[in-house]
Design a protein around this motif. Structure first.
Motif, PDB file in Angstrom:
ATOM      1  N   ARG A 140       0.838  -1.198   0.000  1.00  0.00           N
ATOM      2  CA  ARG A 140       0.000   0.000   0.000  1.00  0.00           C
ATOM      3  C   ARG A 140       0.873   1.248   0.000  1.00  0.00           C
ATOM      4  O   ARG A 140       1.949   1.266   0.595  1.00  0.00           O
ATOM      5  CB  ARG A 140      -0.904   0.012   1.242  1.00  0.00           C
ATOM      6  N   ILE A 162     -14.261   4.584  -2.485  1.00  0.00           N
ATOM      7  CA  ILE A 162     -13.453   3.490  -3.014  1.00  0.00           C
ATOM      8  C   ILE A 162     -13.651   3.420  -4.522  1.00  0.00           C
ATOM      9  O   ILE A 162     -14.736   3.719  -5.029  1.00  0.00           O
ATOM     10  CB  ILE A 162     -13.834   2.151  -2.330  1.00  0.00           C
ATOM     11  N   GLU A 188      -2.620  -1.479  -3.336  1.00  0.00           N
ATOM     12  CA  GLU A 188      -3.684  -0.499  -3.179  1.00  0.00           C
ATOM     13  C   GLU A 188      -3.073   0.842  -2.811  1.00  0.00           C
ATOM     14  O   GLU A 188      -1.919   0.938  -2.395  1.00  0.00           O
ATOM     15  CB  GLU A 188      -4.699  -0.930  -2.119  1.00  0.00           C
ATOM     16  N   ILE A 190      -4.164   4.885  -1.192  1.00  0.00           N
ATOM     17  CA  ILE A 190      -5.149   5.747  -0.552  1.00  0.00           C
ATOM     18  C   ILE A 190      -4.777   7.202  -0.845  1.00  0.00           C
ATOM     19  O   ILE A 190      -3.621   7.607  -0.685  1.00  0.00           O
ATOM     20  CB  ILE A 190      -5.202   5.510   0.966  1.00  0.00           C
ATOM     21  N   ILE A 203      -5.576   6.985   8.812  1.00  0.00           N
ATOM     22  CA  ILE A 203      -5.263   5.913   7.859  1.00  0.00           C
ATOM     23  C   ILE A 203      -4.187   5.001   8.435  1.00  0.00           C
ATOM     24  O   ILE A 203      -4.290   3.771   8.381  1.00  0.00           O
ATOM     25  CB  ILE A 203      -4.797   6.508   6.513  1.00  0.00           C
ATOM     26  N   TYR A 211     -11.341   9.998   2.663  1.00  0.00           N
ATOM     27  CA  TYR A 211     -10.278   9.705   1.692  1.00  0.00           C
ATOM     28  C   TYR A 211     -10.846   8.774   0.626  1.00  0.00           C
ATOM     29  O   TYR A 211     -11.980   8.297   0.736  1.00  0.00           O
ATOM     30  CB  TYR A 211      -9.059   9.065   2.361  1.00  0.00           C
ATOM     31  N   LYS A 213      -9.928   5.189  -1.388  1.00  0.00           N
ATOM     32  CA  LYS A 213      -9.073   4.011  -1.509  1.00  0.00           C
ATOM     33  C   LYS A 213      -9.180   3.479  -2.932  1.00  0.00           C
ATOM     34  O   LYS A 213     -10.274   3.246  -3.446  1.00  0.00           O
ATOM     35  CB  LYS A 213      -9.487   2.925  -0.523  1.00  0.00           C
TER      36      LYS A 213
END
Length: 217
Positions: A140, A162, A188, A190, A203, A211, A213
């Motif tokens: 991430r 998302i 992923e 963010i 987070i 936010y 994702k």
């Protein structure tokens, strides 16, 4: 050498004049349980390279190298206002994190030594940060910018909580190459507004906040 509890936080150049509270918050939050690598954006320094490229038609390699150096310059600025140490390679990154739990990585030497990314303005500091996260074996990356996340349309659209990397189209707050890398690396990302440092901390704590994702299906 494997570092546990590691997060990569890319801070965009759009936050240049608002970055000190964010850096100080991350510095205070960092610990053995939450080690943080900060990757700087290029900001106004990269804009100078873009303008020069438009004026004189730099080679792709030269503009790529200069844009990476622009990120280094921003990292030196981040360090000056926060007193967070800078490093320029992955080995020193890991050694420094064992002692101080937070570090600013100046990325040019790392990226130029491998030279795996395209020499294109499609690749900006967002994709470069994701690439560094991959080198650090992370799953991430956190992209901190001056907007709340990704919208279904811009301006005037709805903030998306998302979104799939495959669904990202048109202008967003991340560069156009980032979705391709997310899919390739199976990572992923963010996207969060750094003018609210507590959102970034939430987070890192695994808490919900405002936010977007970006996931890979």
């Amino acid at each position: 050498m494997k570092i546990d509890n590691l997060h990569l936080v890319k801070i965009g150049g759009s936050l240049t004049h608002h970055v000190k509270p964010l850096l100080n918050t991350l510095k205070s939050f960092s610990s053995e349980e939450n080690r943080i690598v900060i990757v700087p954006g290029g900001g106004m320094f990269a804009d100078v390279v873009r303008d020069l490229d438009q004026d004189v038609r730099l080679s792709n390699r030269a503009s790529h190298r200069m844009a990476l150096m622009a990120m280094d310059m921003m990292g030196v600025y981040f360090s000056d206002v926060s007193h967070i140490k800078t490093v320029d390679n992955l080995y020193d990154t890991k050694i420094t994190l064992l002692d101080s739990s937070i570090v600013i990585l100046l990325p040019s030497k790392v990226v130029l030594s491998t030279d795996e990314l395209p020499h294109s303005w499609e690749v900006t500091s967002d994709s470069i940060a994701l690439y560094i996260a991959k080198l650090l074996k992370l799953k991430r990356a956190i992209i901190v910018t001056d907007v709340d996340g990704i919208y279904n349309k811009y301006p005037g659209g709805k903030l998306l909580n998302i979104i799939s990397a495959k669904s990202i189209r048109g202008f967003t707050s991340v560069d156009s190459y980032l979705p391709k890398l997310l899919i390739k690396y199976k990572m992923e990302c963010i996207v969060v507004n750094g003018k609210y440092p507590e959102r970034v901390v939430n987070i890192l704590k695994g808490k919900k906040d405002i936010y977007t994702k970006i996931i890979v299906d």
